[in-house]
Design an enzyme around this catalytic site. Structure first.
Site, short mmCIF file in Angstrom:
data_model
loop_
_atom_site.label_atom_id
_atom_site.label_comp_id
_atom_site.label_asym_id
_atom_site.label_seq_id
_atom_site.Cartn_x
_atom_site.Cartn_y
_atom_site.Cartn_z
N SER A 144 0.90 -1.01 0.04
CA SER A 144 0.03 0.14 -0.05
C SER A 144 1.13 1.18 0.02
CB SER A 144 -0.93 -0.05 1.28
OG SER A 144 -1.64 1.21 1.13
N TYR A 158 -1.38 -0.69 10.78
CA TYR A 158 -1.50 -1.07 9.37
C TYR A 158 -0.03 -0.49 8.59
CZ TYR A 158 -3.40 -1.12 4.36
OH TYR A 158 -3.44 -1.35 3.29
#
Length: 252
Positions: A144, A158
């Site tokens: 990501s 995350y």
């Protein structure tokens, strides 16, 4: 991409019909790969039926289930030659809260690490011996932009895990490059999937591209990195975010 024809490909996190994992599996199947898909629930069998491929339910946070998965794929199709690690972010049936760094409990932090980096580690570890033995392998890790490039308040766990995936990607590329194995990471930005919130869709509209991306656009990148044609691309971090991380000032 003729370079995936006949190759055995495993795509993780492919349970959602509108998700990135299923789009990647579909692109690989359409290009002639022999595909297996996995997810944590039985809905993956519906995705497999749509593609005419192998489906397998597994919790990739459990190393034992990962070993069973790879053994099952090898028994049905042959050793995995293309591995796309898409599993992560969320797990069906479990909600994940947001918190600033000092607010994470040990349990919540460990859950994020298990879901977002351990899954990738377990699968890479399981795939690499056969790739080395066969002299060919393509690993594509879906990371990501959150973590490696930017971050979001409340997403420190995350972000940490996704940044760790890029470090793992570079290490594999270095350690196994001489044995015919490449390892690259795709860093998506705002992608419109079935799980996207209204705020995430709105954020996508504020990119230079003026819209969120699509799972098929991530799949096109993964297909290239999985191909024989990408044999000299390894250790790369491919940002796919409509130019969002280029702009210092974003519209409200």
């Amino acid at each position: 991409m003729a370079g995936v024809t006949g190759r055995v490909a495993l795509v993780t996190g492919a349970g959602s019909a509108g998700g990135i994992g299923f789009a990647i599996a579909r692109a690989l199947a359409q290009a002639g790969a022999r595909v297996a898909v996995t997810a944590t629930t039985g809905r993956v069998h519906d995705r497999a039926a749509t593609l005419g491929c192998l489906g397998h339910v597994a919790d990739l946070t459990d190393p034992a289930q990962v070993m069973v998965l790879f053994a099952s794929v090898e028994a049905a199709l042959g050793p995995v030659e293309i591995l796309v690690n898409n599993a992560g972010m969320v797990q069906t049936g479990r909600d994940v809260d947001r918190a600033r760094l000092a607010g994470w409990s040990d349990e919540a932090w460990a859950h994020h690490m298990a879901l977002n980096i351990n899954t990738t580690f377990h699968c890479c570890r399981a795939a690499l011996p056969a790739m080395v033995s066969g002299g060919h392998g393509r690993i594509v890790n879906i990371s990501s932009v959150t973590g490696p490039v930017v971050t979001i308040d409340g997403s420190s766990a995350y972000a940490t895990a996704k940044a760790g995936i890029t470090g793992m990607t570079r290490s594999i590329a270095l350690e196994y490059g001489g044995q015919g194995v490449t390892c690259n990471a795709i860093l998506p930005g705002w992608i419109a999937t079935e799980s996207s919130s209204e705020d995430e869709i709105a954020a996508g509209r504020r990119t230079p591209a003026g819209r969120p991306g699509t799972p098929d656009e991530i799949a096109a990148c993964a297909l290239f990195l999985a191909s024989d044609e990408a044999s000299y691309v390894t250790g790369a971090m491919l940002v796919v975010d409509g130019g969002n991380t280029l702009q210092e000032m974003k519209s409200p």
